[in-house]
Design a protein around this motif. Structure first.
Motif, mmCIF file in Angstrom:
data_model
loop_
_atom_site.group_PDB
_atom_site.id
_atom_site.type_symbol
_atom_site.label_atom_id
_atom_site.label_comp_id
_atom_site.label_asym_id
_atom_site.label_seq_id
_atom_site.Cartn_x
_atom_site.Cartn_y
_atom_site.Cartn_z
ATOM 1 N N GLU A 3 3.889 -0.744 11.943
ATOM 2 C CA GLU A 3 3.080 -1.531 11.038
ATOM 3 C C GLU A 3 2.935 -0.759 9.730
ATOM 4 O O GLU A 3 3.050 0.458 9.701
ATOM 5 C CB GLU A 3 1.694 -1.807 11.632
ATOM 6 C CG GLU A 3 1.702 -2.628 12.921
ATOM 7 C CD GLU A 3 1.988 -4.098 12.685
ATOM 8 O OE1 GLU A 3 2.096 -4.494 11.507
ATOM 9 O OE2 GLU A 3 2.102 -4.845 13.670
ATOM 10 N N PHE A 5 0.364 -0.554 6.214
ATOM 11 C CA PHE A 5 -0.913 -0.993 5.661
ATOM 12 C C PHE A 5 -1.067 -0.499 4.227
ATOM 13 O O PHE A 5 -0.628 0.604 3.884
ATOM 14 C CB PHE A 5 -2.078 -0.461 6.504
ATOM 15 C CG PHE A 5 -2.113 -1.003 7.909
ATOM 16 C CD1 PHE A 5 -2.874 -2.125 8.208
ATOM 17 C CD2 PHE A 5 -1.392 -0.386 8.926
ATOM 18 C CE1 PHE A 5 -2.921 -2.617 9.497
ATOM 19 C CE2 PHE A 5 -1.428 -0.872 10.221
ATOM 20 C CZ PHE A 5 -2.198 -1.998 10.511
ATOM 21 N N ARG A 14 -2.926 -5.241 6.119
ATOM 22 C CA ARG A 14 -1.616 -5.197 6.775
ATOM 23 C C ARG A 14 -0.555 -5.885 5.918
ATOM 24 O O ARG A 14 -0.750 -7.003 5.441
ATOM 25 C CB ARG A 14 -1.693 -5.857 8.145
ATOM 26 C CG ARG A 14 -0.350 -5.877 8.884
ATOM 27 C CD ARG A 14 -0.425 -6.581 10.227
ATOM 28 N NE ARG A 14 -1.065 -5.741 11.233
ATOM 29 C CZ ARG A 14 -2.276 -5.928 11.715
ATOM 30 N NH1 ARG A 14 -3.017 -6.941 11.241
ATOM 31 N NH2 ARG A 14 -2.790 -5.135 12.628
ATOM 32 N N ASP A 170 4.678 -6.715 0.507
ATOM 33 C CA ASP A 170 3.283 -6.749 0.083
ATOM 34 C C ASP A 170 3.233 -6.852 -1.434
ATOM 35 O O ASP A 170 3.868 -6.046 -2.142
ATOM 36 C CB ASP A 170 2.555 -5.483 0.551
ATOM 37 C CG ASP A 170 1.081 -5.509 0.202
ATOM 38 O OD1 ASP A 170 0.393 -6.459 0.625
ATOM 39 O OD2 ASP A 170 0.635 -4.586 -0.507
#
Length: 351
Positions: A3, A5, A14, A170
């Motif tokens: 993952e 973040f 996340r 992101d």
């Protein structure tokens, strides 16, 4: 599962999983930087065709001359890709040293000597492909296939591993994370066990030429030095306090037996027995030349020499084990028996 973040106002946000617009980029990235999949080596072939079997995405070689099959999973099932690389391996195992040289020339347009020297700054080993490994590049693996790979590697010494490439996105930016299922160095170590004798318990150490690294300096002040890049210094980093070593000088022979007394550190931090800095006792330019570059700077390990000889009394014979690596384990039993005898050692008590 990996993952990623982002930290925002003290909270974790996340990143969403994403896909690459063109997964072929992964092959390019791995080709240009094998470190992404935990391999220290050089690519000798891309899209290597095998009659009636398919084509290997990338064929690489590590510093010991072992071949490594690197295969992207793409849209194949986990079991299909494992079966595929095992089939490729059944072909790779048949390649002779001459075959490997010819393949490299065909696929790269350059001799293996050129390709290998560019990466490692030394000529390739005389014997190639004594063992081989397989690396699957995938986003994920199901539990069953993971167990199969772990079983093959850890129980049967098959050199197989998985490198996980995970893409995240992101705020309009894509990120890539990489990891391996198993420690690649351990996978490589297990893969070679069936092709050579058990480890003797002794390490091989070497350094530069006598003109650059005089034996009397190493002997008097109790150290071995490596400089010029991570390929050299990484070898010293493998040694731990208490490890038993034999020191070899190229074109001369074995000159000393000792025990590691201090682990790798920058040369300009190392203190000799009387408390003085090594760089004051032995004013060599390469000790401080790249002091601000952690990859190129000089590193040393401390050695408690137990038995040494002058260069004129070097211990050697035709065919004795020697290696282009700064440090490696000695597996050749004939060499070990000779050195133990010549240096007057007791393999149990190390007298």
């Amino acid at each position: 599962m990996s993952e990623l973040f982002r930290i925002e106002n003290g909270a974790l946000v996340r990143a969403a999983r994403s896909r690459l617009a063109n997964e072929a980029m992964i092959q390019d990235w791995v080709r240009d930087n094998l470190g992404l999949v935990g391999i220290h080596g050089v690519v000798i072939g891309r899209e290597v065709m095998i009659a009636n079997r398919g084509r290997i995405d990338l064929l690489a070689m590590d510093k010991d001359g072992s071949l490594i099959i690197i295969e992207l999973k793409r849209d194949r099932t986990p079991r299909e890709i494992v079966a595929q690389v095992l089939d490729y391996a059944s072909w790779v195992v048949s390649l002779s040293t001459r075959d490997v040289h010819a393949l490299c020339l065909e696929k790269t347009g350059r001799t293996l000597d050129e390709v290998y020297r560019e990466r490692f700054s030394v000529p390739p080993p005389d014997t190639l492909n004594a063992s081989h490994q397989m690396m699957i590049v995938a986003g994920s693996m199901d539990e069953t296939t993971t167990r199969i790979i772990e079983y093959l590697s850890e129980v049967h010494g098959v050199g197989i591993n998985v490198a996980f490439f995970n893409v995240f996105e992101d705020q309009g930016v894509q990120w890539l994370s990489t990891d391996t299922l198993l420690e690649q160095e351990e996978v490589a170590e297990r893969a070679t066990r069936s092709t050579r004798a058990p480890w003797s318990g002794y390490w091989y150490l070497t350094a530069g030429a006598e003109s650059d690294v005089p034996w009397e300096d190493l002997r008097r002040h109790g150290y071995v030095v490596a400089s010029g890049g991570k390929w050299y210094s990484d070898g010293l980093a493998r040694l731990k306090v208490g490890d038993r070593v034999f020191f070899y000088q190229k074109n001369t022979g074995y000159l000393g037996h000792g025990v590691v007394r201090s682990e790798m550190q920058p040369a300009d931090d190392f203190l000799i027995a009387d408390g003085r800095p090594l760089v004051e006792a032995v004013p060599r330019g390469y000790f401080t030349e790249f002091g601000d570059d952690p990859e190129k700077r000089a590193y040393v390990i401390g050695i408690d020499w137990k038995k040494t000889v002058d260069r004129s009394n070097a211990k050697t014979y035709s065919g004795i084990f020697a290696n282009q690596n700064i440090a490696c384990k000695i597996y050749d039993e004939k060499t070990v028996e000779f050195l133990v005898r010549e240096f007057g050692l007791d393999r149990e008590g190390e007298n």
